[in-house]
Design an enzyme around this catalytic site. Structure first.
Site, mmCIF file in Angstrom:
data_model
loop_
_atom_site.group_PDB
_atom_site.id
_atom_site.type_symbol
_atom_site.label_atom_id
_atom_site.label_comp_id
_atom_site.label_asym_id
_atom_site.label_seq_id
_atom_site.Cartn_x
_atom_site.Cartn_y
_atom_site.Cartn_z
ATOM 1 N N LYS A 37 6.910 -2.358 -6.547
ATOM 2 C CA LYS A 37 5.880 -1.261 -7.233
ATOM 3 C C LYS A 37 6.256 -0.024 -6.817
ATOM 4 C CE LYS A 37 3.743 0.096 -2.950
ATOM 5 N NZ LYS A 37 4.028 1.288 -2.675
ATOM 6 N N ASP B 148 -0.768 -3.917 0.930
ATOM 7 C CA ASP B 148 -0.294 -3.887 -0.535
ATOM 8 C C ASP B 148 -0.309 -5.245 -1.113
ATOM 9 O OD1 ASP B 148 -0.010 -1.140 -0.309
ATOM 10 O OD2 ASP B 148 2.273 -1.255 -0.022
#
Length: 254
Positions: free
Chosen positions: A6, A136
């Protein structure tokens, strides 16, 4: 199974919770061209749960996820699965690079285990579990390609985004996330101002953000990162954007 990286397009720190953990507002996007790979293998070198990888896996977050699932009531199924199987992990995402590789690996392990053993855990149940492991992981479990992320990383809101082509650079610099945050804390910050900025950013596309704002405006961690790791100064001064706490940087392709 692919565990995608990401990127943080913006990352604003907007306060502290009761545990003194940093609250954030950030845009996460999935990088579909960069991923680790996880799969079940017949290769075994020891009894019990085992990760086979060229990457150093001691104290790996995947192992913590394994034990959390055991504590959650699935010990017998997990032990049976890994009696004759190992988890093969092929690392392609750089570590200490602000790309969430470890969190993505953990999310993929949870999904792989849930599907293989038919545990029937919903996405929300997996996200609730993941908050005990890392901040995350929830984004990678959500399945979203772009999202506004808040809280300590556990609040995920999908965003209909326009993402330009990005040119990535991966400096051979390991940035320690905890140290970067501690460096950030050394100076006083106006969290209310950061929150006002974040409210604006949340409504803009990735294309608009990278077009209309500078690197230091979008990422509160670039200055402390460059302070700890002076080699990052070149990227800061040359208007590269930083993902997360570093060290991966990018520019928009012209």
């Amino acid at each position: 199974m692919k565990a995608y990286a990401k990127a943080n397009i913006f990352l604003k720190l907007i306060g502290l919770d009761t545990r003194r953990y940093h609250l954030l507002s950030s845009r996460f996007i999935l990088l579909k061209d960069l991923y680790d790979e996880l799969y079940l293998s017949d290769e075994k070198t020891q009894e019990g749960f085992e990760i086979i990888s060229d990457f150093h896996c001691e104290d790996n977050i995947i192992k913590k996820a394994y034990h959390l699932l055991c504590d959650y009531g699935y010990k017998n199924q997990l032990e049976e699965l890994f009696r004759n199987k190992s988890l093969k992990l092929i690392k392609n995402i750089p570590t200490g690079a602000g790309l969430g590789g470890g969190s993505s690996d953990c999310a993929s392990f949870l999904i792989l285990t849930n599907e293989t053993l038919n545990l029937k855990l919903s996405t929300q149940e997996l996200i609730n579990l993941s908050t005990k492991l890392g901040s995350d992981i929830a984004f990678f479990l959500s399945g979203f390609h772009s999202a506004n992320v808040s809280g300590c990383g556990e609040i995920i809101n999908a965003f209909e985004d326009e993402i330009p082509s990005l040119n990535w650079t991966f400096p051979q610099i390991f940035c320690d996330t905890s140290k970067v945050y501690k460096e950030f804390d050394k100076k006083r910050h106006d969290f209310n101002l950061n929150l006002k900025q974040a409210k604006i950013y949340e409504n803009l596309s990735t294309k608009e953000l990278l077009q209309d704002y500078k690197n230091l405006e979008l990422n509160d961690l670039f200055t402390p990162c460059a302070s700890l790791y002076p080699k990052m100064l070149d990227y800061l001064e040359n208007q590269y954007f930083l993902s997360g706490s570093g060290s991966s940087v990018f520019k928009v392709n012209k």
